[in-house]
Every structure is written in C-alpha cells, then in structure tokens.
Scaffold this active site. Structure first.
Site, mmCIF file in Angstrom:
data_model
loop_
_atom_site.group_PDB
_atom_site.id
_atom_site.type_symbol
_atom_site.label_atom_id
_atom_site.label_comp_id
_atom_site.label_asym_id
_atom_site.label_seq_id
_atom_site.Cartn_x
_atom_site.Cartn_y
_atom_site.Cartn_z
ATOM 1 N N VAL A 82 0.894 -1.295 0.277
ATOM 2 C CA VAL A 82 -0.304 0.083 0.008
ATOM 3 C C VAL A 82 0.971 1.403 0.052
ATOM 4 C CG1 VAL A 82 -1.834 1.453 0.980
ATOM 5 C CG2 VAL A 82 -2.083 -0.814 1.605
ATOM 6 N N LYS A 83 0.881 2.406 -1.604
ATOM 7 C CA LYS A 83 1.463 3.196 -1.188
ATOM 8 C C LYS A 83 1.008 4.911 -0.623
ATOM 9 C CE LYS A 83 4.589 4.692 -5.010
ATOM 10 N NZ LYS A 83 4.414 5.018 -6.401
ATOM 11 N N VAL A 84 1.495 5.016 0.263
ATOM 12 C CA VAL A 84 0.041 6.014 0.770
ATOM 13 C C VAL A 84 1.780 7.589 0.273
ATOM 14 C CG1 VAL A 84 -0.367 5.067 2.870
ATOM 15 C CG2 VAL A 84 1.522 5.777 3.502
#
Ligand code: E4P
Length: 221
Positions: A82-84
């Site tokens: 998950v890229k935040v």
C-alpha cells in the site's frame, strides 16, 4: 539491488518480466491515468503477472479513507504494497497497516527527515524522488546518501526505493551508494540494455559469419 518498473503499462511489464529483470512494480495515480484504461483491470493484471511487490497508491488524503482504500487494494493480491503519501495521515495509516503486517511504501519523500519519520512509522519502503529534486536544483542523489547513512546508523529495516529516476547514471550512482531498490521508467531500462559497441560487435560477427557461409554453403550451427 532490486529493480522495479515504474509504470502501469502492461506491455512494458510483460516485456521486461520475460527477461527476468523485474523484482516488482511501482504505480501512482498519474501513471494509471497515462494508460487511460480501467485502473481496476490494470491492477488485477499487474498483480497477476508480477510475483514481487506491487505498489498501488491510495488517493484519499485522510486516515480512514486511506485505511479503506488500502484494504481494498490488498484484495488484488498478497504482493500488494500500500502506497501512502508522506503526510501526517499517511504516516498514521503506515503505522496501522504495518502493525497488521501489511507492507507500506511511503511516497513523495524529499528530505532525510521525512525518510527517518517514515521508517519510524514502520514503512517497508521509502520512496525519495531524486529526479524531481534535481529539477529544482537540489542534489537528489545526495538525499539517497543521507538516508543510507541514517538507516545504517540505526539498523532500520526500511528499504530505500529510489524513485523519479531519469537516466541510467542515476541507477549506477544509486547502486554505488547501496540503495535497496531503484524503480525505473521503461525508457531508462531500455537505455541500460544498450551500448553502441554491442550493436557494432554483433553486426561484425554476423557479417563475418555470412562470409564464412559463402565459402562453405553447408555451414550451420
Ligand atoms: C515512484 O514510485 C513514482 O511513481 C515515480 O518514480 C515518480 O517519478 P516522476 O518524477 O518521474 O513522476
């Protein structure tokens, strides 16, 4: 050093994956938009083709939205990271996902302090954007050196994922520093494959082979 491809283009992903070059993929909303199709199909396909980590980015800017989107993104596969974004809410989401064993890539890193904080929040990867720093007259590669020293000093497990790579020299410099990963636009990886002397050498070999065949028509390998 691991090589990721920085694209949502399926053709490029298949091409370089078939050469055995890809350890993973990074995408972002701009890369998805560039491809134009339904991003759901792209995410489904990419996570099927690639065994390694595939970074898929949230578009919510607040914590609860990031958590919901991240959980939905993880449904595409166990290899989804998950890229935040590097924001207070992004770090809060990073901490929550990491505590649940969900890997996180903190993106849009432009300073060593941001990388340090993302590592403290449990990020699997930090993505410093070196090309965009070079663009504004700052030394992007110097940032990679700083992060490398800081992570080594405190034995952080967080990996340095060099992003916004613009040319093959960036890759050599990142490798010399000991960065864990580079994520490359397909054009940069194409350039890394080539050298003019390789082409000249191959043309000469083939021309000489043709001469040999003219003298010995039955010759074959
Ligand atoms: C990283 O994950 C980003 O997708 C990317 O490297 C951004 O690079 P750009 O500056 O070429 O847009």
């Amino acid at each position: 050093m691991k090589i990721f491809l920085d694209t949502a283009n399926l053709e490029s992903i298949k091409k370089f994956n078939d050469m055995g070059l890809l350890d993973g993929i990074t995408t972002n909303p701009s890369l998805m938009s560039k491809e134009g199709g339904n991003p759901k199909n792209a995410m489904e396909e990419i996570t099927k083709i690639i065994q390694g980590d595939v970074s898929l980015e949230v578009v919510s800017t607040e914590y609860s939205g990031m958590m919901e989107e991240g959980k939905r993104l993880r449904e595409y596969g166990d290899n989804v990271v998950v890229k935040v974004p590097m924001t207070p809410d992004g770090l809060k989401a990073c901490k929550s996902f990491s505590s649940q064993g969900i890997p996180v890539n903190v993106t849009l890193i432009f300073s060593a302090n941001q990388a340090l904080l993302a590592a403290k929040s449990g990020a699997k990867y930090v993505s410093p954007f070196i090309g965009r720093l070079d663009d504004i007259g700052q030394d992007g590669m110097n940032l990679i050196k700083e992060i490398k020293v800081i992570f080594s000093n405190y034995s952080f497990k967080t990996q340095i994922l060099v992003a916004s790579v613009r040319h093959p020299l960036h890759v050599i410099d990142a490798a010399k520093i000991g960065a864990d990963v580079v994520t490359l636009p397909p054009g940069v990886l194409d350039k890394m494959l080539q050298h003019p002397l390789t082409k000249i050498g191959l043309d000469n070999f083939l021309a000489d082979w043709e001469k040999l065949k003219q003298k010995n028509p039955d010759t074959e390998i």
